[in-house]
Motif scaffolding. Structure first.
Motif, PDB file in Angstrom:
ATOM      1  N   PRO A 111      -7.632   5.959   0.956  1.00  0.00           N
ATOM      2  CA  PRO A 111      -6.361   5.320   1.363  1.00  0.00           C
ATOM      3  C   PRO A 111      -6.250   3.915   0.773  1.00  0.00           C
ATOM      4  O   PRO A 111      -7.250   3.248   0.513  1.00  0.00           O
ATOM      5  CB  PRO A 111      -6.467   5.277   2.886  1.00  0.00           C
ATOM      6  CG  PRO A 111      -7.925   5.270   3.161  1.00  0.00           C
ATOM      7  CD  PRO A 111      -8.566   6.084   2.085  1.00  0.00           C
ATOM      8  N   PHE A 112      -5.011   3.490   0.527  1.00  0.00           N
ATOM      9  CA  PHE A 112      -4.766   2.136   0.049  1.00  0.00           C
ATOM     10  C   PHE A 112      -4.515   1.212   1.250  1.00  0.00           C
ATOM     11  O   PHE A 112      -3.945   1.620   2.261  1.00  0.00           O
ATOM     12  CB  PHE A 112      -3.544   2.114  -0.874  1.00  0.00           C
ATOM     13  CG  PHE A 112      -3.761   2.891  -2.155  1.00  0.00           C
ATOM     14  CD1 PHE A 112      -4.466   2.328  -3.212  1.00  0.00           C
ATOM     15  CD2 PHE A 112      -3.273   4.190  -2.286  1.00  0.00           C
ATOM     16  CE1 PHE A 112      -4.652   3.041  -4.379  1.00  0.00           C
ATOM     17  CE2 PHE A 112      -3.462   4.905  -3.441  1.00  0.00           C
ATOM     18  CZ  PHE A 112      -4.159   4.337  -4.506  1.00  0.00           C
ATOM     19  N   THR A 113      -4.878  -0.054   1.120  1.00  0.00           N
ATOM     20  CA  THR A 113      -4.668  -1.055   2.180  1.00  0.00           C
ATOM     21  C   THR A 113      -3.972  -2.256   1.593  1.00  0.00           C
ATOM     22  O   THR A 113      -4.044  -2.499   0.377  1.00  0.00           O
ATOM     23  CB  THR A 113      -6.002  -1.484   2.809  1.00  0.00           C
ATOM     24  OG1 THR A 113      -6.831  -2.046   1.805  1.00  0.00           O
ATOM     25  CG2 THR A 113      -6.701  -0.305   3.465  1.00  0.00           C
ATOM     26  N   THR A 114      -3.323  -3.005   2.449  1.00  0.00           N
ATOM     27  CA  THR A 114      -2.580  -4.192   2.022  1.00  0.00           C
ATOM     28  C   THR A 114      -3.269  -5.446   2.532  1.00  0.00           C
ATOM     29  O   THR A 114      -3.682  -5.522   3.697  1.00  0.00           O
ATOM     30  CB  THR A 114      -1.132  -4.174   2.547  1.00  0.00           C
ATOM     31  OG1 THR A 114      -0.452  -3.047   1.970  1.00  0.00           O
ATOM     32  CG2 THR A 114      -0.394  -5.437   2.194  1.00  0.00           C
ATOM     33  N   GLY A 115      -3.392  -6.418   1.667  1.00  0.00           N
ATOM     34  CA  GLY A 115      -3.914  -7.717   2.049  1.00  0.00           C
ATOM     35  C   GLY A 115      -2.795  -8.737   2.105  1.00  0.00           C
ATOM     36  O   GLY A 115      -1.775  -8.585   1.442  1.00  0.00           O
ATOM     37  N   ASP A 158       0.829  -1.211   0.000  1.00  0.00           N
ATOM     38  CA  ASP A 158       0.000   0.000   0.000  1.00  0.00           C
ATOM     39  C   ASP A 158       0.857   1.251   0.000  1.00  0.00           C
ATOM     40  O   ASP A 158       0.476   2.287  -0.523  1.00  0.00           O
ATOM     41  CB  ASP A 158      -0.951  -0.003   1.188  1.00  0.00           C
ATOM     42  CG  ASP A 158      -0.215  -0.020   2.514  1.00  0.00           C
ATOM     43  OD1 ASP A 158      -0.289   0.983   3.234  1.00  0.00           O
ATOM     44  OD2 ASP A 158       0.428  -1.055   2.800  1.00  0.00           O
ATOM     45  N   ARG A 159       2.091   1.156   0.615  1.00  0.00           N
ATOM     46  CA  ARG A 159       2.981   2.300   0.600  1.00  0.00           C
ATOM     47  C   ARG A 159       3.483   2.577  -0.825  1.00  0.00           C
ATOM     48  O   ARG A 159       3.653   3.741  -1.211  1.00  0.00           O
ATOM     49  CB  ARG A 159       4.167   2.032   1.540  1.00  0.00           C
ATOM     50  CG  ARG A 159       3.784   1.839   3.010  1.00  0.00           C
ATOM     51  CD  ARG A 159       3.298   3.127   3.614  1.00  0.00           C
ATOM     52  NE  ARG A 159       4.334   4.130   3.597  1.00  0.00           N
ATOM     53  CZ  ARG A 159       5.300   4.218   4.534  1.00  0.00           C
ATOM     54  NH1 ARG A 159       5.320   3.376   5.559  1.00  0.00           N
ATOM     55  NH2 ARG A 159       6.208   5.156   4.449  1.00  0.00           N
ATOM     56  N   CYS A 219      -1.674  -5.385  -2.903  1.00  0.00           N
ATOM     57  CA  CYS A 219      -2.547  -4.194  -2.898  1.00  0.00           C
ATOM     58  C   CYS A 219      -3.079  -4.010  -4.315  1.00  0.00           C
ATOM     59  O   CYS A 219      -2.308  -3.953  -5.284  1.00  0.00           O
ATOM     60  CB  CYS A 219      -1.770  -2.962  -2.440  1.00  0.00           C
ATOM     61  SG  CYS A 219      -2.821  -1.477  -2.334  1.00  0.00           S
ATOM     62  N   GLU A 225      -8.084  -6.695  -2.176  1.00  0.00           N
ATOM     63  CA  GLU A 225      -7.771  -5.729  -1.122  1.00  0.00           C
ATOM     64  C   GLU A 225      -6.918  -4.612  -1.718  1.00  0.00           C
ATOM     65  O   GLU A 225      -5.975  -4.864  -2.466  1.00  0.00           O
ATOM     66  CB  GLU A 225      -6.998  -6.405   0.020  1.00  0.00           C
ATOM     67  CG  GLU A 225      -6.734  -5.530   1.222  1.00  0.00           C
ATOM     68  CD  GLU A 225      -7.989  -5.256   2.041  1.00  0.00           C
ATOM     69  OE1 GLU A 225      -8.036  -4.239   2.741  1.00  0.00           O
ATOM     70  OE2 GLU A 225      -8.949  -6.077   1.944  1.00  0.00           O
ATOM     71  N   GLY A 226      -7.232  -3.358  -1.409  1.00  0.00           N
ATOM     72  CA  GLY A 226      -6.423  -2.256  -1.929  1.00  0.00           C
ATOM     73  C   GLY A 226      -7.147  -0.943  -1.878  1.00  0.00           C
ATOM     74  O   GLY A 226      -7.451  -0.423  -0.808  1.00  0.00           O
ATOM     75  N   GLY A 227      -7.504  -0.397  -2.999  1.00  0.00           N
ATOM     76  CA  GLY A 227      -8.162   0.910  -3.055  1.00  0.00           C
ATOM     77  C   GLY A 227      -8.563   1.244  -4.470  1.00  0.00           C
ATOM     78  O   GLY A 227      -8.781   0.367  -5.316  1.00  0.00           O
ATOM     79  N   ARG A 231       1.888 -10.611   0.245  1.00  0.00           N
ATOM     80  CA  ARG A 231       1.191  -9.365   0.559  1.00  0.00           C
ATOM     81  C   ARG A 231       0.859  -8.656  -0.767  1.00  0.00           C
ATOM     82  O   ARG A 231       1.671  -8.636  -1.696  1.00  0.00           O
ATOM     83  CB  ARG A 231       2.061  -8.480   1.432  1.00  0.00           C
ATOM     84  CG  ARG A 231       2.333  -9.063   2.825  1.00  0.00           C
ATOM     85  CD  ARG A 231       2.980  -8.054   3.732  1.00  0.00           C
ATOM     86  NE  ARG A 231       4.267  -7.569   3.206  1.00  0.00           N
ATOM     87  CZ  ARG A 231       4.908  -6.526   3.726  1.00  0.00           C
ATOM     88  NH1 ARG A 231       4.386  -5.858   4.737  1.00  0.00           N
ATOM     89  NH2 ARG A 231       6.058  -6.155   3.212  1.00  0.00           N
TER      90      ARG A 231
END
Length: 733
Positions: A642-646, A574-575, A610, A630-632, A608
């Motif tokens: 915001p973005f998220t990490t799965g 996500d970063r 995104c 998962e992400g954005g 992991r």
């Protein structure tokens, strides 16, 4: 001189011959006769000789006078008695003398008597004279031979009276014939008059569209035909003998015509006197009048007024009217059409010329006059070649010198429209490029060519500019194609290269670009011995800008996927997406892109990921398929969400499929999409296959579905299969 006439002998035409007793008769002299027969003959001869109205002559055998009575002078119109020895025929002139000689000769030999009336011109004048001649042979009267006795009587007056009677009889016969002819002519005239009267009545009855009105000398209607009743709405019974023409004439118009008569000289009539004055003028007044129907409606009519002349002058007046309201409406409509046509012609931007068979201009509209620099009407009569030097009417539209007469009776278009580009010439000699369109029209009596001329100076300049622009555009297109080719090569250079073998996973990919260069980029990275990163992005749009954004984003991913220098740990997915979202804002690049990014810890078996608005990656294991969503949202919106990490644990045999929407949105010939169902089905059939074999199977299915043509959008597929080395195995039964 008058020719001799042969006539029947009448008792008074010739003197009777003295009868002599037959020697053998034995008759005795008449009782009381004192003289002998010879003495009686002498007395008779003496009486004949002395008669004043009867001429007697004794001629010898040669026709010469032996004796002539005194009456010879008067009967033959002589100046003096004829001399003895004179040839008797000389007393008569011309043919009459010859005939006299013939009669005398016949009396001599063969001794025949003769009688005939002859006409001649006396030597002393006095006009034509007619004499009755009688010749008798007298044997022994002349010692020299036979003698001839001639008795002659002047019958001129008798002949004249007879001629008068004859001519009178002929006059009577002629007069009788003339009377008969005149009687027959009168009968024929009466019959013709009756027929004409019947026909006239028939015409009056049949003329349903013509009003015929006759009046008496006082102006009272005496004839009101059915046509008048039809046009004016009045019944004949209500008009004949009761009304005057003022019942259906406009009073204002009557007054106006009265003023016109007064202005022409004379008194100013009013009312019915106006009609009578017009009819008596002898001009058979013809003009347009306004008639008024019984219901008050008005219509235009063509009216003829005349006097019915008789022996005593005008015996009445005749008014004949024809309804011309339909004709006036047609004339007004035609005038309106002509005005519209003239407005169209004058308002047309193109020059329009009418050209006759001899190639001369008949008329031209305003645009043509302005185009060729002519004053109004100045083009008429000029040859078309004066303004279009290279025109050939025979080539553009055949104009035969002679056409069969039957073609004139059936007008029809004779040729197709022909258009040529040529040089036009103004009257001042200046030339310009011109487009000339010629078409021919067959009129009833002749052929006419219609020429449309257009000044194409602006168009020629525009075409030249267009050619220059096209050449420059082609050059620019060639340069762009070179740039696109270079961009495509750059795009291909960013795709995965051959990776070093790793027993822990096997990777393969499939890339089918569309006709236009797109923004699909994917790759597999190995930044550390126990780490494997993979990503796939799809920039919106096509062309060089999208390809450049994709190349820049790929370079940025390499930068942002490095391990942290302080901690030695890889960045969270996500970063990475958040960093790209800040570096590629939509308002700067006018582009956004979807991105799936994952990082795999091969030592721990952890993945992991995104997903930034990209189609969810699929993780297939043991017949099940898991979507990694998962992400954005898409990258480029500036941190809108915001973005998220799965994170997911990997097992031996797991297969990761990353793809773009070019795969699921691929269409067949009927426009139906490939879809997720076919993707999942393919994953099921590819289970246990090597990555290369599975992708070959997918390629075959894509071709079978969409055909040999390329996809509508870039089609990208990345397939990674994880093996058992270092990964937990799912326990079975």
């Amino acid at each position: 001189m008058v020719e001799p006439e042969t006539a029947m002998t009448h008792p008074h035409d010739a003197p009777p011959r003295p009868s002599r007793p037959d020697a053998d008769s034995g008759d005795a002299p008449a009782r009381g006769a004192s003289a002998s027969p010879a003495g009686g003959r002498e007395a008779l001869a003496s009486a004949l000789f002395s008669a004043s109205q009867l001429a007697s002559l004794l001629l010898d055998s040669q026709g010469r006078v032996l004796e002539a009575s005194p009456a010879t002078v008067g009967v033959f119109g002589l100046d003096a008695p004829p001399d003895k020895g004179l040839r008797a025929a000389r007393m008569l002139t011309g043919v009459a003398g010859e005939r006299f000689q013939e009669l005398a000769a016949q009396a001599v030999s063969p001794g025949l008597e003769g009688a005939e009336a002859v006409s001649f011109e006396p030597p002393g004048g006095g006009g034509t004279r007619s004499v009755a001649l009688s010749t008798h042979p007298v044997p022994g009267a002349d010692p020299g031979g036979p003698a001839v006795a001639v008795l002659a009587r002047d019958v001129t007056e008798e002949r004249r009276e007879v001629e008068k009677l004859r001519r009178g009889a002929l006059d009577v016969i002629r007069l009788n014939a003339d009377l008969r002819r005149e009687s027959a002519a009168r009968q024929a005239a009466l019959q013709a008059l009756e027929e004409l009267s019947g026909r006239l009545r028939g015409v009056l009855e049949a003329a349903s569209r013509v009003a015929i009105v006759a009046t008496s000398p006082a102006g009272v209607i005496s004839v009101f035909n059915p046509g008048a009743a039809n046009l004016l709405g009045h019944e004949p019974a209500a008009m004949v003998g009761l009304e005057t023409p003022l019942a259906f004439l406009d009073p204002d118009e009557i007054a106006r015509r009265g003023r016109e008569l007064a202005a022409a000289g004379g008194e100013r009539p009013a009312g019915l006197a106006v009609l009578m004055a017009l009819a008596r003028s002898g001009r058979r007044d013809l003009g347009e009048w306004t008639l008024v129907r019984k219901d008050g409606s008005r219509f235009a009519a063509e009216v003829v007024l005349s006097a019915i002349e008789g022996a005593q002058g005008a015996e009445g007046y005749l008014l004949v009217a024809v309804d011309i309201s339909g004709r006036k409406a047609a004339e007004e409509a035609m005038a309106e059409r002509e005005a519209r046509l003239r407005a169209v012609l004058d308002g047309a931007g193109d020059g329009i010329l009418a050209v006759d068979q001899n190639g001369r201009i008949e008329s031209a509209n305003r645009a043509a006059e302005e185009m060729f620099g002519a004053a109004p009407g100045d083009l008429s009569g000029r040859p078309l070649t004066e303004v279009a030097p290279k025109v050939r009417l025979e080539g553009l539209c055949a104009l035969p010198a002679e056409r069969p007469a039957r073609r004139a009776r059936k007008p029809a278009p004779s040729c197709a429209v022909k258009t040529r580009v040529m040089t036009g010439r103004r009257l001042d000699g200046a030339t310009f490029p011109m487009e000339l369109t010629v078409s021919a029209v067959d009129l009833p009596s002749r052929r006419l060519c219609i020429c449309l001329a257009r000044d194409i100076t602006v168009r020629v300049k525009a075409q030249e500019a267009q050619r220059l622009y096209t050449r420059r555009l082609a050059e620019q297109q060639a340069a762009l194609e070179r740039d696109l080719k270079a961009a495509a090569e750059i795009q291909k250079s960013l795709l995965p290269v051959r990776l070093a073998p790793d027993p822990r996973y096997e990777a393969g990919w499939l890339f089918r670009p569309s006709a236009a260069i797109g923004g699909d980029i994917f790759n597999i990275l190995a930044p550390a011995p126990d780490r494997m990163d993979a990503y796939m992005l799809d920039v919106s749009g096509h062309g060089v800008p999208s390809a450049l954004v994709a190349a820049a984003a790929a370079q940025a991913i390499l930068l942002h996927s490095r391990e942290d220098a302080a901690s030695g740990l890889p960045p969270a997915p996500d970063r990475v997406l958040a960093a790209l979202d800040g570096e590629f804002p939509l308002e700067r690049f006018d582009r956004y892109f979807s991105l799936f990014y994952c990082s795999v810890d091969l030592a721990r078996g952890r993945l992991r990921h995104c997903n930034g608005g990209h189609p969810p990656a699929l993780l297939a294991r043991s017949g099940e398929v898991q979507e990694l969503d998962e992400g954005g949202t898409v990258v480029g919106l500036g941190g809108l969400l915001p973005f998220t990490t799965g994170e997911v644990a990997l097992e031996a045999g797991d297969t990761l499929l990353i793809y773009t929407d070019g795969l699921t949105e691929l269409e067949d010939r009927k426009g139906r999409p490939f879809g997720m169902e076919r993707v999942r089905a393919w994953l099921g059939r590819a289970r246990g296959m090597a990555a290369a074999e599975a992708l070959e199977l997918l390629s075959d299915e894509i071709v079978a579905f969409g055909g040999p043509a390329g996809p509508q959008d870039d089609l990208s597929v990345l397939l990674i299969t994880f093996h058992g080395e270092g990964l937990p195995r799912k326990e079975t039964g």
